[in-house]
Write an enzyme that holds these catalytic residues in place. Structure first.
Site, short mmCIF file in Angstrom:
data_model
loop_
_atom_site.label_atom_id
_atom_site.label_comp_id
_atom_site.label_asym_id
_atom_site.label_seq_id
_atom_site.Cartn_x
_atom_site.Cartn_y
_atom_site.Cartn_z
CB SER A 1 42.38 31.53 32.75
OG SER A 1 41.25 31.59 32.47
CG HIS B 1 40.11 36.79 33.89
ND1 HIS B 1 39.82 35.71 35.14
CD2 HIS B 1 40.86 35.82 33.22
CE1 HIS B 1 40.28 34.45 34.94
NE2 HIS B 1 40.45 34.38 33.71
#
Length: 391
Positions: A86, A189
């Site tokens: 991430s 996300h």
């Protein structure tokens, strides 16, 4: 082969930067990066409590800065590959030479602030789903209008979406699963982060990236990315796209990675790697780098598993990747050790749409085939390494 990994949000712990500030120059470095990030990284990393450093706007630049700060204490020129989970991808991109540390920290500050703002637009959240059949889990998510946000491997998928839909999903979970609500600000996300992606794209447009100087894996699909501009675009798009950490871990194994250093705050990614590769015989030796006391073990790992250095010129590798799914066929007679020119065709992928050429993006020596004749390959999968000499 050795890889260095940068953790993502959720790995932070109160006070985890305190021991690092005892090293000369680190406090000044963090103060400079604080200006770029728009948050006080020194105070957050030493005095911030759990709730404060869980704030997305603060967490993201803090994690990127911590990884870069620790990496500066390592002989990174001997590291072959890097990846991040991430927001950790920003640190990984800097360690691969795509971004400067300043650009990485600046982007992390913007990313964190804009994602926090997007989280406030409507009530969303995330839950971890453990176990079960992946296809059944994904079908259940679609039925509840939820999104898979992280594929962490070893049977763990983090799902995200509206809080009421998450509650309904948890009340009637797929067979064989355990659902755990996560303490996060919103649905990272996923398409809910579209405003943050747009804002980040505006800032990223003003950055001139470099091509990576070592293997750099992407969260999007585990591909080794050759071009800096493409990686920057992927970093922006990843704000709304799922993190495929499971594929990244398997790609590390495919590349023959024998050792891994996880940068601070370390531990989360090490655990995921061990669980994903358990029983495969491909579990690498791992050092979790949490304090300066761990530096000796990390340096020893690099000395035993890293690329050779010393007074010889460092080897720069470019990874040739597949442009489509299909079956790979290298050019007949093209052996390891052969000189390769930029643009030279080194193989073909037999895909549904026909033969797709595989070309080298730089000159050098064919150092290693990573795929062989008739091997099934996926888009972005590394096929060969091209090495060259840097002065």
């Amino acid at each position: 082969m050795l890889a260095v990994l940068s953790p993502g949000q959720g790995s932070q712990k109160p006070g985890f930067l305190t021991p690092w500030l005892q090293l000369p120059g680190t406090a000044a470095r963090l103060r400079w990066w604080s200006v770029l990030a728009g948050v006080d990284l020194v105070r957050l990393g030493t005095e911030g409590d759990a709730d404060e450093i869980r704030d997305t706007a603060r967490t993201q630049p803090l994690l990127v800065a911590a990884a870069l700060l620790a990496a500066e204490q390592l002989p990174m020129h001997d590291v072959t590959a890097t990846a991040g989970h991430s927001v950790g991808e920003l640190a990984a991109a800097a360690l691969a030479g795509v971004l400067s540390p300043e650009a990485a920290v600046t982007l992390a500050g913007v990313r964190g602030r804009e994602m926090a703002t997007a989280c406030a637009l409507e009530p969303t959240g995330m839950s971890a789903v453990m176990g079960g059949d992946q296809d059944e889990v994904l079908a259940a998510l679609a039925a509840h209008d939820l999104h898979p946000a992280n594929f962490n491997g070893a049977g763990q998928i983090v799902v995200a979406g509206a809080v009421d839909r998450l509650a309904k999903f948890a009340a009637d979970p797929p067979a064989g699963t355990k659902v755990i609500a996560l303490k996060v600000a919103g649905a990272f996300h996923t398409p809910y982060m579209a405003p943050a992606e747009q804002a980040l794209a505006g800032i990223a447009a003003g950055i001139t990236p470099n091509d990576p100087t070592r293997i750099l894996l992407s969260n999007a699909d585990g591909a080794a990315v050759d071009h800096g501009r493409e990686m920057l675009q992927r970093l922006v798009r990843q704000v709304t796209a799922p993190v495929r950490w499971d594929v990244c871990v398997r790609r590390l194994a495919d590349l023959g990675v024998t050792a891994v250093i996880e940068l601070p705050p370390a531990g989360t990614l090490a655990g995921l790697i061990k669980r994903e590769l358990k029983g495969t015989g491909a579990v690498p030796e791992i050092v979790t780098l949490n304090t300066p006391d761990d530096l000796a073990a990390a340096r020893d790992l690099i000395a035993r598993h890293g690329a050779p250095s010393g007074h010889r010129p460092a080897t720069r590798f470019r990874v040739v990747v597949a442009g489509a799914a299909g079956t790979f066929a290298p050019v007949e007679g093209l052996a390891e050790g052969t000189a390769i020119e930029s643009g030279q065709v080194v193989g073909h992928v037999a895909a549904r749409q026909g033969a797709v050429e595989v070309t080298a993006h730089g000159s050098g020596v064919l150092t290693e085939w990573l795929a062989h004749h008739d091997d099934p390959v996926a888009p972005g999968q590394p096929l060969a390494r091209i090495g060259g000499q840097l002065s």
